[in-house]
Scaffold this active site. Structure first.
Site, PDB file in Angstrom:
ATOM      1  N   PRO A   2       0.766  -1.173  -0.653  1.00  0.00           N
ATOM      2  CA  PRO A   2      -0.549  -0.120   0.009  1.00  0.00           C
ATOM      3  C   PRO A   2       0.782   1.334   0.380  1.00  0.00           C
ATOM      4  CG  PRO A   2      -0.589  -1.783   2.100  1.00  0.00           C
ATOM      5  CD  PRO A   2       0.668  -2.254   1.395  1.00  0.00           C
ATOM      6  N   GLU A   3       1.114   1.951  -1.048  1.00  0.00           N
ATOM      7  CA  GLU A   3       1.656   3.018  -1.052  1.00  0.00           C
ATOM      8  C   GLU A   3       0.593   4.426  -0.504  1.00  0.00           C
ATOM      9  OE1 GLU A   3       4.665   3.777  -3.382  1.00  0.00           O
ATOM     10  OE2 GLU A   3       4.527   2.073  -4.574  1.00  0.00           O
ATOM     11  N   HIS A  91      -5.403 -14.126   8.937  1.00  0.00           N
ATOM     12  CA  HIS A  91      -3.907 -12.958   8.615  1.00  0.00           C
ATOM     13  C   HIS A  91      -5.486 -12.231   9.386  1.00  0.00           C
ATOM     14  CE1 HIS A  91      -1.466 -15.454   6.739  1.00  0.00           C
ATOM     15  NE2 HIS A  91      -1.939 -15.608   5.841  1.00  0.00           N
ATOM     16  N   ARG A 110       1.720 -10.446   6.155  1.00  0.00           N
ATOM     17  CA  ARG A 110       2.759 -11.101   6.647  1.00  0.00           C
ATOM     18  C   ARG A 110       3.545  -9.875   7.785  1.00  0.00           C
ATOM     19  NH1 ARG A 110       6.151  -9.169   1.086  1.00  0.00           N
ATOM     20  NH2 ARG A 110       8.052  -9.474   2.303  1.00  0.00           N
ATOM     21  N   ARG A 152      22.934  17.283  -5.254  1.00  0.00           N
ATOM     22  CA  ARG A 152      22.852  16.285  -5.732  1.00  0.00           C
ATOM     23  C   ARG A 152      23.561  15.534  -6.481  1.00  0.00           C
ATOM     24  NH1 ARG A 152      19.481  17.427  -1.086  1.00  0.00           N
ATOM     25  NH2 ARG A 152      19.533  15.229   0.837  1.00  0.00           N
TER      26      ARG A 152
END
Ligand SMILES: [Zn+2]
Length: 271
Positions: A2-3, A91, A110, A152
């Protein structure tokens, strides 16, 4: 995984079911998440009212009358709202049972997700205090990105994915934003011109806004709060489209690997 858009979609999905409700119980079926769920937490939460459902980076902030819950979905976590008596499936680790008879159920195969509770200012919590600005935060503007790109050598794609500089720009969204901004992902960050930096800030916000609007990207094990999949995938321009024609110029999309993540770009539209 999930973002940010998936987490924001989840926040919007659960908000109407939790705000204004009182917590009847927290049922912990499996405390061994990324960090162990504290044993005293159910007693601390019982009877509290949910005031607000917020978000900071990928943390859901469930503000209660006496403190704030910080929930992270980890790599594979998802939340569902369902009648509290619904039988658990594999789960299903946590149930936040509300006085409406519904429960907020956390499933995480997980177990990289986490649940913390703080009675202090959540923004000062060690998990949140040092986070970089959000892409929608006014602090993340062209001037900010211009400044941090100047010194950078790293590629612009790796820079925008660095969560110490800006949070929430995952791999899919970095690829798509660079396409929209017409910038090659491998360009040195400091080679960007000011107009390019401006385009990139706009593109990052656009891509995330669109993803949130359609409910995230649905990557394999992610399911939205209401159980329906997201549709952002159908709107991708470059991500996982290797060899397919660019939707703008028909040139075949190219792929490469940068910092162990897949990069996709159009060799003709992106310079
Ligand atoms: Zn193209």
């Amino acid at each position: 995984m999930p973002e940010l858009p998936e987490v924001e979609t989840t926040r919007r999905g659960v908000e109407p079911y939790v705000v204004g409700r009182r917590i009847v119980a927290l049922a912990v079926h499996e405390p061994r998440l990324r960090w162990r769920v504290p044993e005293e937490l159910p007693a601390q939460l019982a009877g509290q009212r949910v005031e607000r459902a917020g978000r900071r980076a990928k943390y859901l902030l469930i503000e209660l009358s006496g403190g704030t819950l910080l929930l992270h979905l980890g790599m594979s976590g998802s939340l569902r709202v369902l009648p509290a008596e619904t039988p658990r499936v594999e789960h299903d680790h946590l149930d936040l049972v509300l006085d409406s008879g519904l429960a907020l159920r956390f499933n995480d195969p997980r177990r990289f997700g986490s649940l913390h509770y703080t009675t202090g200012d959540p923004q000062a919590h060690p998990l949140l205090a040092s986070l970089a600005p959000e892409p929608f935060d006014p602090a993340f503007d062209a001037e900010y990105l211009w400044k941090i790109t100047r010194r950078r050598r790293v590629s612009i794609k790796q820079l925008i994915m660095n969560s110490r500089l800006v949070v929430g720009v995952g791999n899919i969204y970095a690829n798509e934003a660079l396409y929209r901004a017409r910038i090659r992902p491998r360009r040195a960050a400091k080679s960007l011109t000011l107009p390019e930096v401006r385009r990139l800030v706009r593109a990052i916000r656009t891509v995330l806004t669109l993803a949130i609007r359609v409910g995230g990207t649905t990557l394999r094990d992610y399911v939205g709060a209401d159980g329906s999949p997201g549709y952002f995938r159908q709107r991708l321009y470059v991500y996982e489209r290797t060899g397919k024609p660019c939707r703008n110029c028909r040139a075949p999309i190219r792929a490469l690997v940068q910092g162990q993540r897949s990069t996709y770009y159009c060799p003709s539209c992106q310079r």
